[in-house]
Design a protein around this motif. Structure first.
Motif, PDB file in Angstrom:
ATOM      1  N   PRO A 187      30.146  52.704 120.963  1.00 29.92           N
ATOM      2  CA  PRO A 187      29.890  53.488 119.952  1.00 29.92           C
ATOM      3  C   PRO A 187      28.831  54.680 119.978  1.00 29.92           C
ATOM      4  O   PRO A 187      28.296  54.811 120.997  1.00 29.92           O
ATOM      5  N   TRP A 188      29.290  55.625 119.194  1.00 28.60           N
ATOM      6  CA  TRP A 188      28.354  56.876 118.940  1.00 28.60           C
ATOM      7  C   TRP A 188      27.426  56.652 117.570  1.00 28.60           C
ATOM      8  O   TRP A 188      28.069  56.154 116.421  1.00 28.60           O
ATOM      9  N   THR A 189      26.233  57.031 117.555  1.00 30.41           N
ATOM     10  CA  THR A 189      25.479  56.808 116.312  1.00 30.41           C
ATOM     11  C   THR A 189      24.649  58.181 116.227  1.00 30.41           C
ATOM     12  O   THR A 189      24.021  58.825 117.116  1.00 30.41           O
ATOM     13  N   SER A 190      24.871  58.606 114.845  1.00 29.78           N
ATOM     14  CA  SER A 190      24.060  59.689 114.614  1.00 29.78           C
ATOM     15  C   SER A 190      22.584  59.437 114.251  1.00 29.78           C
ATOM     16  O   SER A 190      22.386  58.437 113.348  1.00 29.78           O
ATOM     17  N   PHE A 191      21.652  60.271 114.927  1.00 29.87           N
ATOM     18  CA  PHE A 191      20.467  60.087 114.564  1.00 29.87           C
ATOM     19  C   PHE A 191      19.733  61.300 113.717  1.00 29.87           C
ATOM     20  O   PHE A 191      20.118  62.312 114.312  1.00 29.87           O
ATOM     21  N   VAL A 192      19.304  61.207 112.753  1.00 29.20           N
ATOM     22  CA  VAL A 192      18.772  62.354 112.094  1.00 29.20           C
ATOM     23  C   VAL A 192      17.244  62.197 111.584  1.00 29.20           C
ATOM     24  O   VAL A 192      16.895  61.209 111.180  1.00 29.20           O
ATOM     25  N   GLU A 193      16.509  63.208 111.995  1.00 31.42           N
ATOM     26  CA  GLU A 193      15.069  63.243 111.728  1.00 31.42           C
ATOM     27  C   GLU A 193      14.859  62.983 110.490  1.00 31.42           C
ATOM     28  O   GLU A 193      15.409  63.846 109.493  1.00 31.42           O
ATOM     29  N   GLY A 194      13.783  62.152 110.203  1.00 32.35           N
ATOM     30  CA  GLY A 194      13.400  61.950 108.664  1.00 32.35           C
ATOM     31  C   GLY A 194      14.316  60.805 108.046  1.00 32.35           C
ATOM     32  O   GLY A 194      13.890  60.183 107.133  1.00 32.35           O
ATOM     33  N   ARG A 195      15.189  60.581 108.626  1.00 39.30           N
ATOM     34  CA  ARG A 195      16.279  59.610 108.069  1.00 39.30           C
ATOM     35  C   ARG A 195      16.423  58.150 108.865  1.00 39.30           C
ATOM     36  O   ARG A 195      15.872  57.127 108.585  1.00 39.30           O
ATOM     37  N   ASP A 196      16.509  58.615 110.286  1.00 38.47           N
ATOM     38  CA  ASP A 196      16.768  57.389 111.023  1.00 38.47           C
ATOM     39  C   ASP A 196      15.554  57.231 112.298  1.00 38.47           C
ATOM     40  O   ASP A 196      15.406  56.360 112.934  1.00 38.47           O
ATOM     41  N   THR A 198      11.531  59.349 113.123  1.00 38.19           N
ATOM     42  CA  THR A 198      10.349  60.135 112.655  1.00 38.19           C
ATOM     43  C   THR A 198       9.902  61.288 113.315  1.00 38.19           C
ATOM     44  O   THR A 198       9.317  62.378 112.792  1.00 38.19           O
ATOM     45  N   CYS A 199      10.351  61.594 114.598  1.00 37.75           N
ATOM     46  CA  CYS A 199      10.152  62.863 115.398  1.00 37.75           C
ATOM     47  C   CYS A 199      11.199  63.039 116.538  1.00 37.75           C
ATOM     48  O   CYS A 199      11.869  62.365 116.560  1.00 37.75           O
ATOM     49  N   GLY A 200      11.237  64.435 116.622  1.00 41.69           N
ATOM     50  CA  GLY A 200      12.533  64.927 117.322  1.00 41.69           C
ATOM     51  C   GLY A 200      13.401  65.552 116.706  1.00 41.69           C
ATOM     52  O   GLY A 200      13.208  66.136 115.408  1.00 41.69           O
ATOM     53  N   SER A 201      14.627  65.603 117.270  1.00 36.68           N
ATOM     54  CA  SER A 201      15.720  66.420 116.776  1.00 36.68           C
ATOM     55  C   SER A 201      16.544  65.500 116.007  1.00 36.68           C
ATOM     56  O   SER A 201      16.754  64.593 116.503  1.00 36.68           O
ATOM     57  N   ASN A 202      17.765  66.202 115.511  1.00 36.44           N
ATOM     58  CA  ASN A 202      19.232  65.217 115.233  1.00 36.44           C
ATOM     59  C   ASN A 202      19.888  65.374 116.437  1.00 36.44           C
ATOM     60  O   ASN A 202      20.054  66.270 116.886  1.00 36.44           O
ATOM     61  N   PHE A 203      20.498  63.941 116.619  1.00 36.96           N
ATOM     62  CA  PHE A 203      21.532  64.057 117.710  1.00 36.96           C
ATOM     63  C   PHE A 203      22.322  62.975 117.598  1.00 36.96           C
ATOM     64  O   PHE A 203      22.130  62.015 116.629  1.00 36.96           O
ATOM     65  N   ILE A 204      23.321  63.055 118.224  1.00 33.88           N
ATOM     66  CA  ILE A 204      24.265  61.653 118.398  1.00 33.88           C
ATOM     67  C   ILE A 204      24.155  61.115 119.800  1.00 33.88           C
ATOM     68  O   ILE A 204      24.265  61.627 120.873  1.00 33.88           O
ATOM     69  N   GLN A 205      23.698  59.712 119.579  1.00 33.44           N
ATOM     70  CA  GLN A 205      23.713  58.991 121.029  1.00 33.44           C
ATOM     71  C   GLN A 205      24.992  58.377 121.253  1.00 33.44           C
ATOM     72  O   GLN A 205      25.758  57.795 120.461  1.00 33.44           O
ATOM     73  N   THR A 206      25.411  58.541 122.698  1.00 38.16           N
ATOM     74  CA  THR A 206      26.563  58.172 123.038  1.00 38.16           C
ATOM     75  C   THR A 206      26.244  57.126 124.215  1.00 38.16           C
ATOM     76  O   THR A 206      25.045  56.805 124.616  1.00 38.16           O
ATOM     77  N   SER A 207      27.251  56.507 124.922  1.00 34.36           N
ATOM     78  CA  SER A 207      26.979  55.629 126.038  1.00 34.36           C
ATOM     79  C   SER A 207      26.310  56.486 127.185  1.00 34.36           C
ATOM     80  O   SER A 207      25.920  55.909 128.388  1.00 34.36           O
ATOM     81  N   GLY A 208      26.506  57.990 127.373  1.00 36.03           N
ATOM     82  CA  GLY A 208      25.969  58.695 128.211  1.00 36.03           C
ATOM     83  C   GLY A 208      25.073  59.434 127.629  1.00 36.03           C
ATOM     84  O   GLY A 208      23.993  59.196 127.116  1.00 36.03           O
TER      85      GLY A 208
END
Length: 95
Positions: free
Chosen positions: A36-45, A47-57
């Motif tokens: 699965p791909w998972t969306s991570f949003v700073e402040g929602r998912d 607390t630090c770093g940037s917004n990104f999509i986590q993949t298996s790679g």
């Protein structure tokens, strides 16, 4: 450019997907990094770093997209194969 209000959609004429088009879409899904791909949003998912999509790679960092766009892209990795499988089952296709 003004965004379309999706809560007030008018019926749009959308051409049916052919079996070959469904196969082509499935091949693009299979060529992408496994889910699965998972969306991570700073402040929602987190607390630090940037917004990104986590993949298996490698993680995917997007520029110039809204949170809704990022969530859509991440979810599409799981949603499209499921929708294609259901379409194939209903149409009697073998993808």
């Amino acid at each position: 450019m003004k965004k379309k209000d999706v809560t007030q959609r008018s019926p749009e004429v959308v051409p049916d997907i052919t079996e070959q088009e469904a196969r082509d879409i499935m091949h693009r899904c299979e060529a992408a990094s496994p889910g699965p791909w998972t969306s991570f949003v700073e402040g929602r998912d987190h607390t630090c770093g940037s917004n990104f999509i986590q993949t298996s790679g490698e993680d995917i960092e997007l520029s110039g997209v809204t949170v809704a766009d990022q969530d859509f892209i991440a979810a599409a990795r799981q949603d499209l194969p499921r929708l294609l499988a259901m379409l194939a089952r209903l149409q009697g296709w073998s993808l």
